[in-house]
Scaffold this active site. Structure first.
Site, mmCIF file in Angstrom:
data_model
loop_
_atom_site.group_PDB
_atom_site.id
_atom_site.type_symbol
_atom_site.label_atom_id
_atom_site.label_comp_id
_atom_site.label_asym_id
_atom_site.label_seq_id
_atom_site.Cartn_x
_atom_site.Cartn_y
_atom_site.Cartn_z
ATOM 1 C CE LYS A 46 -4.178 10.631 3.592
ATOM 2 N NZ LYS A 46 -3.491 9.886 4.598
ATOM 3 C CD GLN A 73 -3.913 6.228 5.530
ATOM 4 O OE1 GLN A 73 -3.306 6.950 4.770
ATOM 5 N NE2 GLN A 73 -5.074 6.324 6.376
ATOM 6 C CG ASP A 105 0.109 12.372 8.515
ATOM 7 O OD1 ASP A 105 -0.701 13.154 7.699
ATOM 8 O OD2 ASP A 105 0.347 11.244 8.159
#
Ligand code: NDP
Length: 282
Positions: free
Chosen positions: A53, A97, A120
């Site tokens: 990422k 995460q 997200d």
């Protein structure tokens, strides 16, 4: 023989567009999109995802702020960091995460993130906005699949779509996005009866189960579009999806490969959402 829905190629195309948008934003408003990535603990798979990422951000000119915390981090410390990131004007998107390790597992960390920075798309407010059709961040994996369908000008109106799997991050939001485009959506899960019959009727099949080659090729309707989310590592190290790719390719009109299909699109849509979050500050 099915055409391949090449997520890697589409990703590269979208990333080139995003790089241009980042440049425009900088020239016009002096804003550089920023993504904060928080990782707690040393889980190797999570570390690989996070590195990917961060690298992808750099490629399109998004600034990344990497926060690596030890596994023993307290809930208070993590909450404090997220609060700081919520306030930080250089940070337009925040990603924690998941899964979190140990005692932090039960912390509803997504709900601590300012929904305006929820790139997200996991926050209950973002999911609520999806259901009500409001503007908001869409979960990256389903959003990426919708972009793949868009790339082939696939008209979902009136189509039978079957979503296999009902997780909050893939299955459920995917079904809502298909519904938004006027497909007739059937959700299937571990308690579903007559799965074969349902899948055989699907014009569009989304497989997000997490079981290698779970869907046999001969369950695929002739001409169907198959979007395979599964990432399953076999004993010999090979990575396969949830659908028998070879068998399904003989019947489908389009199919995503694993790897190189849905996976690369997920990261790209995270970048997309981060650029959108920055544009909202213009
Ligand atoms: P979850 O484990 O959260 O959900 C799996 C779903 O599959 C559940 O809804 C479960 O049903 C259903 N399921 C399990 N067994 C069966 C069965 N025998 N018959 C029918 N349904 C079944 O997974 P995720 O949604 O998080 O991920 C799914 C897969 O996608 C994984 O392989 C994951 O690695 C991959 N993934 C890939 C991403 C990408 O970028 N390509 C991103 C995210 C995930 P029930 O709810 O009843 O238990």
């Amino acid at each position: 023989m099915a055409k391949i829905l090449d997520g890697k190629a589409l990703s590269e195309k979208l990333k080139a567009q995003l790089a241009q948008e980042v440049k425009k934003l900088q020239d016009k408003s002096g804003i550089t999109p920023g993504l904060a990535v928080v990782i707690v603990g040393e889980d190797p798979a999570s570390q690989i995802y996070v590195r990917g990422k961060v690298r992808a951000c750099e490629k399109v000119g998004i600034q990344s702020f990497h926060h690596a915390l030890p596994a023993e981090t307290s809930a208070d410390l993590l909450k404090h960091l997220i609060e700081q990131l919520n306030q930080d004007p250089q940070v337009h998107g925040i990603l924690v995460q998941l899964p979190l390790p140990g005692a932090l597992k039960d912390l509803k960390v997504t709900e601590l993130i300012n929904p305006e920075k929820d790139v997200d798309g996991f926050h209950p407010i973002s999911l609520g906005r999806l259901i009500t059709g409001e503007k908001g961040f869409r979960s990256c994996t389903p959003f990426g699949m919708m972009k793949m369908l868009e790339s082939i000008d696939y008209d979902l109106a009136g189509k039978e779509a079957v979503v296999l799997g009902r997780s909050n991050i893939v299955g459920k939001p995917m079904g809502m996005m298909l519904l938004e485009k006027n497909a007739t959506v059937t959700y299937c899960h571990s308690k579903t009866k007559n799965l074969e019959e349902k899948i055989k009727a699907a014009d569009v099949l989304v497989a997000a189960v997490g079981r290698p080659n779970f869907v046999p090729g001969d369950w695929i309707k002739q001409g169907a579009v198959v979007l395979d989310v599964g990432i399953n590592r076999l004993a010999d190290g090979k990575v396969v999806g949830d659908v028998d790719f070879e068998g399904a390719s003989k019947r489908a009109s389009y199919i995503t490969p694993v790897p190189g299909g849905v996976g690369p699109m997920t990261i790209t849509m995270l970048l997309w959402n981060t650029v959108e979050a920055a544009k909202n500050k213009e």
